[in-house]
Design an enzyme around this catalytic site. Structure first.
Site, PDB file in Angstrom:
ATOM      1  N   THR A 146      -0.624  12.130  -0.247  1.00  0.00           N
ATOM      2  CA  THR A 146      -0.448  13.812  -0.285  1.00  0.00           C
ATOM      3  C   THR A 146      -0.454  13.930  -1.813  1.00  0.00           C
ATOM      4  OG1 THR A 146       1.350  15.228  -0.488  1.00  0.00           O
ATOM      5  CG2 THR A 146       2.099  13.011   0.282  1.00  0.00           C
ATOM      6  N   GLY A 167      -0.451  15.375   9.268  1.00  0.00           N
ATOM      7  CA  GLY A 167      -1.568  15.437  10.395  1.00  0.00           C
ATOM      8  C   GLY A 167      -2.134  14.355  10.731  1.00  0.00           C
ATOM      9  N   ASP A 200       0.634  16.497  -3.187  1.00  0.00           N
ATOM     10  CA  ASP A 200       1.616  17.195  -3.620  1.00  0.00           C
ATOM     11  C   ASP A 200       2.962  16.530  -3.446  1.00  0.00           C
ATOM     12  OD1 ASP A 200       0.156  19.371  -3.352  1.00  0.00           O
ATOM     13  OD2 ASP A 200       0.626  20.209  -1.338  1.00  0.00           O
TER      14      ASP A 200
END
Lengths: 354, 354, 354, 354
Positions: D130, D108, D132
């Site tokens: 990130t 984003g 993740d």
């Protein structure tokens, strides 16, 4: 009301937690102005101080070291061969306008602080600081739990190496006069042998244990305080030791012991000196709480106008003791200490002659 | 001399350290045979026991959990709707030939053990086990220091996230009746707000603090015990709480609080329930030493032929107390506790109405 | 199908993870019988082996050391001044009925394994083991990440002490020929100076940096690999070094450097040799995953009937390389290594002459 | 030359290490002025920026969070229902005089940065962030290793509880679309079952495994990514998922799974949602090195005048990729991933139908 804080002597986890608690307590409870003195008494001599506000001490609870800096040796009574204590006392009183001084340090720092108090008209409150847990009058000092945790972790690491190779591993901890770190960490780290300054060790007794273990394919883990000595050099509880010429002060008993043991045992013997890692790092949760309570209690004494006393822990409770009762003494592990007895009865050897 | 050991109730770091110390002490000091009973009282009901020798308990000091297994609910007095205590007592006495039973457990386990002792002619010695540190008669139980360390670490992690985003972070700890974990970890983890079962909280007071901090671009860290409740639901010190229908028992006060706070504050509010991670893992050095001392002391009571007593820590020293004085009571944080006072005076809020 | 596993050379975190993955893969994928050989080649010489079943290797993933034991020196080709390789090869083939041998070790272990394979009709698959990360043919070995984490933690602890006192702190890491540990941990631990075996250092250049930092009231943290040397003694990439008479092999470059620096700088200089703590303890999550993948890959090679190859990591992917290409070479930090360049450009000194 | 830095999106360990490396590189290599923008794009909208000098970024390598602050949602293209991107672009260009912007963030943040670059005449360089590990184009992002370490530690703690009670323990990790954390931590933490968003799970298959293990007195440890779903809801590799209405986004799959499993298995089932602790805390040594290298590489791109590219790791080496290739995609665990295969072959279940 202006109050100064200084940290003196060796680094110790939890110093910042004390500084924070003293400062926040004094600001919140009586709107005091708090002044941080840099690098122990050196900051008074060199006139390096700075204001400590609420935000200056926020976020430092978990950080190791001291935001104020410290110094081991600077004394206003013997500064570059001169006694500058009168100038320093005037600076503290007239220059800084300090009402009280909170001194976080060991025996040496406390003694200087007391002398300084008597020169000027300064109130002094002490917070005991010793990684070795050997200050008289208090049963637990902040930083000790962290040092024990660090040494325990190191013992575990060394244990796996010892077991994989069937070796005798010797790990040297801090503790020049008192063996508290070696005792607690030795128990927590499952050492087979714990050697303390308070109990003379017998190399042949240790070697016999190592040989017996090797015969059963067992490694042996030896946790030795830097001040441990062979039989004959025991200290008495409460007796002061300050023989700077002692070679043990230089560290390295682990290497001496390794050299002594190697010819007597079949297994390989390896030594590790943990050194400065024991003094550093973030304090454990236990030490953060203890240091916070000490700092808060010291602020309380300042508010009450008390001088010449040190906060302490006795019977698991906070209290305070006269500074002069603390000076010049080391709290050693007594021969009948409960943990000594406990360790012996679960099979730990203290290297005593057979 | 044959002695049994069992661990009952919830998991707790240090159980293995106790088992090891009991076993090694009994073997070394009096050549006892030690028998480990599996899964708490279930092992007595289902007759699952095994001998514990020196080597069985070597190397377990640092491991979490219990090598014997545990169970929360099995009782010989109510086993599948039947009272099988007579059979169990016979099995213990005649089948196993046990002289004494060392029971490591909480209030529930202790109560069953005492009843069992009265049915058979069994000596029972207790070792207090509670992650929450809320057993009466002892000021510190093993496992508590580890839980506090784990929660403190989690608070620090959550703190960095909160600060990066300017959020209100709510972290829920164990502590259904007593707030010891939340109190100590909250202080060690620099929580701004600590909510305990013993002190009713006021949502609007907490929200006001959060708003005031947000206005200064500060995040707010809230450490809440699972048993904390809004004003009006306070418990009294020493009063027993066992209302199983209480929704707070299901955990989740953090989520409730998040939902209450979110509309009242501008910042984002996030909640984390720490849960079972607080019970597990390797014990801290402190807990290993404490658990070892408890185990050693329990073995000492067994050797002395004592029954119906629990080892304890009072005034920083090991002692023992009658089991019946402990039963059915929780040790709560008293309103005048020193650490409460200390925390307040360095700026921690307990969520009390303004 | 019967497969043997042995671990040789120094202890390294992750050995048990490899043993577990090899054993579980072979049992699950082809129902093999797995045999653990004790204490490296010594177990083959002394005929100490034991079966490894699924449950024997469950629960060992996170434990340091090796459940099989290891030995640094035992070789069937030179056992008490005799070559017993024929007997050993017969024992492996006829006595044990081994189809393949999975050898987890460093350069020395691999070389012996290859010779043994050529004597008997044994398949050999290697898993690279080096705490120093200096085996040729693979870019990352298990245990290295753990060692870097341990050293980084120690650097942080020492950093707080250094900063509190304004000292120059020297920390010695493992790395006799290759400086990977010192380089990565030095970057991760925010060392100001990193000294590697691959780059000769200039004491005066280091002293100048320390003085310049002291003048700005900054401490200096120096991370030095045990094999680091003053300018003039550099090694070339890929060149083999095995000069046993080298005093640096005894460790202690940190103490040498301290003695050299102290007269040249104003600040106190302190040295710590980390030693065996770097080899021990539970592997990091990263190393557990890597060791598991290596073990699984080695089992795959065994199933494929491959011999004389070692599993490796290249370009971030698992692969395998011929054992003979690996022997007798050390993978050094190349002069144009990306992390060297990176560290220089954020201000790290490598002690090079000004 | 003036360069801005901002951090956007969720907190991630290593952000400060990137900020430090970017700043130090730019100052040392080209004497640039570096400007820190507070709270992501919010700082550009609200004009909150501050200079970053060498000392501002010294000592932050090991601290969690971001000294600049971050925000998840602020976008100049949709700020309080208005597009303020023109004003922001003018402020960046004319007000701040920025030559380039280093953007540390996820998908984003990168997308907004690119749009902003096209509005103004601004160079943009990205650093992938990130927890993740699911940004396209790079095989490992900083912060991931720390998250895996945190989850692995939690799994170990929960494991000891599970084993002591013979329970089924369900631990929920981050990973809404991609299961990298659950996969690596599951392997490192010895989970018996690992559930990923990429592989639909079958409750009955999991229950059968639990029952089979319980019958052998084994606990079961289940590591489930927050985005895991029952069979039928699989995602395809590379497919973008952004269905905000998905209840799984609210977390809690662990509690759902617990409720599903409990009636199917005899043992107690317990669930823990790890939550925000996974994002916080000090980065691992690995992540500090990786983040430092990313920051240094980003500074290198800025110096070369590159725009619209993101630094990345491919084949174990640093490189850079076009930002537009990264946008709108998630890097999922591919069905043939080596670690999946490895885990399966050592006995880990992924909950697939039998």
């Amino acid at each position: 009301m202006r109050i100064g804080i200084l940290t003196g002597g060796g680094d110790c986890p939890g110093l910042n937690a004390v500084i924070r608690a003293v400062t926040k307590s004094l600001i919140q409870q009586c709107g005091a102005e708090v002044v941080g003195i840099e690098d122990g008494f050196l900051g008074l001599i060199e006139r390096r101080v700075r204001p400590l506000g609420w935000d200056d001490v926020s976020g430092i609870l978990a950080t190791g070291g001291t935001i104020l800096g410290t110094s081991n040796t600077a004394s206003p009574f013997a500064w570059r061969d001169r006694d500058v204590s009168d100038e320093v006392a005037r600076y503290v009183h007239d220059g800084l306008g300090l009402h009280s001084l909170v001194v976080i340090g060991g025996d040496g720092t406390m003694t200087i602080a007391q002398h300084l108090a008597s020169v000027g008209s300064l109130s002094v409150v002490g917070v005991p600081k010793t990684i070795d847990n050997d200050i008289e009058g208090t049963e637990r000092s902040f930083g000790f739990d962290t040092a024990v945790a660090t040494v325990t972790d190191a013992l575990e690491r060394v244990q796996t190496t010892g077991q994989s190779h069937g070796r005798v591993m010797v790990v040297e901890t801090m503790g020049r006069y008192a063996g508290w770190i070696a005792l607690e960490a030795g128990v927590a780290g499952a050492a087979d042998v714990i050697l303390l300054p308070e109990i003379g060790y017998d190399v042949e007794a240790i070697a016999a244990l190592c040989r017996e273990r090797s015969a059963r394919r067992r490694s042996t883990l030896i946790c030795v305080a830097e001040g441990a000595k062979p039989v004959g050099g025991e200290l008495t509880v409460g007796q002061r030791v300050d023989d700077a010429s002692d070679p043990v002060r230089l560290g390295g008993v682990a290497h001496v012991l390794r050299a002594q043991l190697q010819p007597l045992v079949g297994a390989e013997v390896r030594a590790t000196v943990l050194g400065h890692v024991q003094r550093g790092g973030s304090p454990t949760a236990f030490d953060r709480v203890l240091a916070t309570q000490y700092g808060h209690a010291a602020a309380g004494l300042v508010r009450q106008g008390v001088s010449g006393r040190m906060v302490a822990l006795q019977g698991g409770r906070l209290c305070d003791v006269p500074l002069h009762e603390v000076a010049g003494r080391n709290r050693l592990v007594p021969p009948d200490h409960a943990l000594l007895q406990c360790a012996r009865e679960i099979g730990v050897s203290f290297g005593e002659p057979g």
